[in-house]
Design an enzyme around this catalytic site. Sequence first.
Site, PDB file in Angstrom:
ATOM      1  N   GLY A  13       0.822  -1.224   0.000  1.00  0.00           N
ATOM      2  CA  GLY A  13       0.000   0.000   0.000  1.00  0.00           C
ATOM      3  C   GLY A  13       0.844   1.257   0.000  1.00  0.00           C
ATOM      4  N   SER A  15       1.163   3.456  -2.527  1.00  0.00           N
ATOM      5  CA  SER A  15       0.798   4.451  -3.543  1.00  0.00           C
ATOM      6  C   SER A  15       0.273   5.757  -2.965  1.00  0.00           C
ATOM      7  CB  SER A  15      -0.267   3.848  -4.475  1.00  0.00           C
ATOM      8  OG  SER A  15      -1.218   3.128  -3.724  1.00  0.00           O
ATOM      9  N   THR A  39      -5.088  -0.361  -6.817  1.00  0.00           N
ATOM     10  CA  THR A  39      -5.747   0.075  -8.063  1.00  0.00           C
ATOM     11  C   THR A  39      -5.154   1.362  -8.648  1.00  0.00           C
ATOM     12  OG1 THR A  39      -7.367   1.288  -6.732  1.00  0.00           O
ATOM     13  CG2 THR A  39      -7.992  -0.935  -7.425  1.00  0.00           C
ATOM     14  N   VAL A  65      -3.906  -7.433  -1.596  1.00  0.00           N
ATOM     15  CA  VAL A  65      -3.414  -8.299  -0.520  1.00  0.00           C
ATOM     16  C   VAL A  65      -4.470  -9.284  -0.019  1.00  0.00           C
ATOM     17  CG1 VAL A  65      -1.589  -6.724   0.284  1.00  0.00           C
ATOM     18  CG2 VAL A  65      -3.860  -6.610   1.333  1.00  0.00           C
ATOM     19  N   ASN A  91       1.570  -2.331   5.494  1.00  0.00           N
ATOM     20  CA  ASN A  91       0.863  -1.061   5.716  1.00  0.00           C
ATOM     21  C   ASN A  91      -0.535  -1.039   5.111  1.00  0.00           C
ATOM     22  OD1 ASN A  91       0.648   2.096   5.858  1.00  0.00           O
ATOM     23  ND2 ASN A  91       0.476   1.587   3.670  1.00  0.00           N
ATOM     24  N   TYR A 156     -12.773  -2.485  12.209  1.00  0.00           N
ATOM     25  CA  TYR A 156     -11.424  -1.936  12.012  1.00  0.00           C
ATOM     26  C   TYR A 156     -10.582  -2.133  13.275  1.00  0.00           C
ATOM     27  CZ  TYR A 156      -7.869   1.633  10.898  1.00  0.00           C
ATOM     28  OH  TYR A 156      -6.692   2.295  10.658  1.00  0.00           O
ATOM     29  N   ALA A 157     -11.173  -1.819  14.438  1.00  0.00           N
ATOM     30  CA  ALA A 157     -10.438  -1.962  15.703  1.00  0.00           C
ATOM     31  C   ALA A 157     -10.026  -3.408  15.926  1.00  0.00           C
ATOM     32  CB  ALA A 157     -11.301  -1.473  16.862  1.00  0.00           C
ATOM     33  N   ALA A 158     -10.956  -4.334  15.621  1.00  0.00           N
ATOM     34  CA  ALA A 158     -10.648  -5.758  15.805  1.00  0.00           C
ATOM     35  C   ALA A 158      -9.473  -6.156  14.913  1.00  0.00           C
ATOM     36  CB  ALA A 158     -11.876  -6.601  15.485  1.00  0.00           C
TER      37      ALA A 158
HETATM   38  P1  NAP Z   1      -4.968   5.309   2.351  1.00  0.00           P
HETATM   39  O1  NAP Z   1      -4.522   6.696   2.107  1.00  0.00           O
HETATM   40  O2  NAP Z   1      -6.403   4.948   2.157  1.00  0.00           O
HETATM   41  O3  NAP Z   1      -4.040   4.321   1.488  1.00  0.00           O
HETATM   42  C1  NAP Z   1      -4.289   2.941   1.548  1.00  0.00           C
HETATM   43  C2  NAP Z   1      -3.212   2.210   0.797  1.00  0.00           C
HETATM   44  O4  NAP Z   1      -3.498   0.795   0.881  1.00  0.00           O
HETATM   45  C3  NAP Z   1      -3.170   2.540  -0.676  1.00  0.00           C
HETATM   46  O5  NAP Z   1      -1.844   2.428  -1.133  1.00  0.00           O
HETATM   47  C4  NAP Z   1      -4.049   1.465  -1.304  1.00  0.00           C
HETATM   48  O6  NAP Z   1      -3.732   1.208  -2.677  1.00  0.00           O
HETATM   49  C5  NAP Z   1      -3.679   0.277  -0.435  1.00  0.00           C
HETATM   50  N1  NAP Z   1      -4.707  -0.742  -0.407  1.00  0.00           N
HETATM   51  C6  NAP Z   1      -6.012  -0.601  -0.081  1.00  0.00           C
HETATM   52  N2  NAP Z   1      -6.646  -1.768  -0.215  1.00  0.00           N
HETATM   53  C7  NAP Z   1      -5.730  -2.670  -0.631  1.00  0.00           C
HETATM   54  C8  NAP Z   1      -5.773  -4.035  -0.962  1.00  0.00           C
HETATM   55  N3  NAP Z   1      -6.903  -4.754  -0.917  1.00  0.00           N
HETATM   56  N4  NAP Z   1      -4.622  -4.646  -1.361  1.00  0.00           N
HETATM   57  C9  NAP Z   1      -3.485  -3.947  -1.436  1.00  0.00           C
HETATM   58  N5  NAP Z   1      -3.370  -2.646  -1.145  1.00  0.00           N
HETATM   59  C10 NAP Z   1      -4.487  -2.020  -0.747  1.00  0.00           C
HETATM   60  O7  NAP Z   1      -4.644   4.843   3.847  1.00  0.00           O
HETATM   61  P2  NAP Z   1      -3.678   5.485   4.956  1.00  0.00           P
HETATM   62  O8  NAP Z   1      -4.467   6.436   5.762  1.00  0.00           O
HETATM   63  O9  NAP Z   1      -2.389   5.893   4.353  1.00  0.00           O
HETATM   64  O10 NAP Z   1      -3.475   4.188   5.875  1.00  0.00           O
HETATM   65  C11 NAP Z   1      -2.334   3.341   5.729  1.00  0.00           C
HETATM   66  C12 NAP Z   1      -2.326   2.395   6.914  1.00  0.00           C
HETATM   67  O11 NAP Z   1      -2.270   3.148   8.120  1.00  0.00           O
HETATM   68  C13 NAP Z   1      -3.590   1.548   7.022  1.00  0.00           C
HETATM   69  O12 NAP Z   1      -3.267   0.251   7.465  1.00  0.00           O
HETATM   70  C14 NAP Z   1      -4.416   2.271   8.054  1.00  0.00           C
HETATM   71  O13 NAP Z   1      -5.310   1.413   8.711  1.00  0.00           O
HETATM   72  C15 NAP Z   1      -3.321   2.786   8.980  1.00  0.00           C
HETATM   73  N6  NAP Z   1      -3.711   3.928   9.807  1.00  0.00           N
HETATM   74  C16 NAP Z   1      -4.159   5.084   9.243  1.00  0.00           C
HETATM   75  C17 NAP Z   1      -4.514   6.148  10.073  1.00  0.00           C
HETATM   76  C18 NAP Z   1      -5.003   7.463   9.540  1.00  0.00           C
HETATM   77  O14 NAP Z   1      -5.404   8.329  10.346  1.00  0.00           O
HETATM   78  N7  NAP Z   1      -4.971   7.699   8.233  1.00  0.00           N
HETATM   79  C19 NAP Z   1      -4.422   6.009  11.460  1.00  0.00           C
HETATM   80  C20 NAP Z   1      -3.966   4.821  12.002  1.00  0.00           C
HETATM   81  C21 NAP Z   1      -3.604   3.779  11.154  1.00  0.00           C
HETATM   82  P3  NAP Z   1      -4.427   2.103  -3.865  1.00  0.00           P
HETATM   83  O15 NAP Z   1      -3.779   3.468  -3.792  1.00  0.00           O
HETATM   84  O16 NAP Z   1      -4.070   1.403  -5.122  1.00  0.00           O
HETATM   85  O17 NAP Z   1      -5.878   2.144  -3.555  1.00  0.00           O
END
Ligand code: NAP
Length: 248
Positions: A13, A15, A39, A65, A91, A156-158
């Site tokens: 992830g 991108s 995607t 994934v 990630n 999500y929490a789980a």
């Molecule tokens: P994001 O901006 O939505 O980016 C999600 C990333 O995961 C993208 O690269 C997406 O690829 C990829 N992805 C989504 N579904 C996928 C799948 N089925 N297979 C492979 N790749 C997939 O998310 P983010 O906020 O950066 O979050 C990244 C991580 O940090 C996550 O695990 C999230 O739970 C965690 N997190 C985020 C926050 C927050 O406040 N943002 C807080 C705590 C933890 P595409 O670009 O191709 O869609």
Amino acid sequence: MFDLSSKVAFVTGGSRGIGRAIVEALAEQGAHVVFTYATQVAEAEAVCAGVRERGGVAEAMQLDVRDVAMSEARVTETAKRLGRLDVLVANAGIARDGLWVQMKDEALDETLAVNVRGSLGCARAALRPMMKARKGRIIFVSSVVGEMGNAGQTAYAASKAALLGATKSLAREYAKRNVTVNAVTPGFVDTDMTRELPQPVKDAMLGAVPLGRTATAREIATPVVFLASDEASYVTGAVLRVNGGMLT
Ligand code: NAP
């Protein structure tokens, strides 16, 4: 900051958002970074181009994934092709929010498939070359929500709490092979995931952050680089909170 030259890192992830910042930060420290996207091809290409412009190396590959066999194959192929795998950052993640009594099983299944099975599948494949090399770093991107819970985010929490149990178990299981396994638990980070939240939800979340602001993705990436570095050699089974004081 930390010297990661000659190291190979695999980031899921990469991108957008936090993953993108992790790819950029690892590459800046000299790592050869292979990252996945689901995607967003154009976004992934832009990440590669940006890293290249700054003299780094990053390659993108499409991967959902949820396909665990394919995830394992991608990690294994990368380690074989580049002759090593030093760092895995699991990630990629999604959030399917809503009140639990109204949530469909499909939403729970999808959340667990991406966040838990996807991350653990990549870890299984990464462990093989790391065990052989008797050295490795696995970092799971969990969430503060996995530690403290959040109304409307039960699935999500789980999923994020599951990653913390996995981190601690894998840390114990592979310590003898000198593979460290850690998790970061970000708080409220400014990415596409949180930009979609309704404003009242955002305001409530911000009110709970003593630092009074969201984190930048870069502020999550930097601790990940530390955990990936040689300097973090005695850190394993740890949950590194990066939450602006939201949970201490
Ligand atoms: P994001 O901006 O939505 O980016 C999600 C990333 O995961 C993208 O690269 C997406 O690829 C990829 N992805 C989504 N579904 C996928 C799948 N089925 N297979 C492979 N790749 C997939 O998310 P983010 O906020 O950066 O979050 C990244 C991580 O940090 C996550 O695990 C999230 O739970 C965690 N997190 C985020 C926050 C927050 O406040 N943002 C807080 C705590 C933890 P595409 O670009 O191709 O869609």
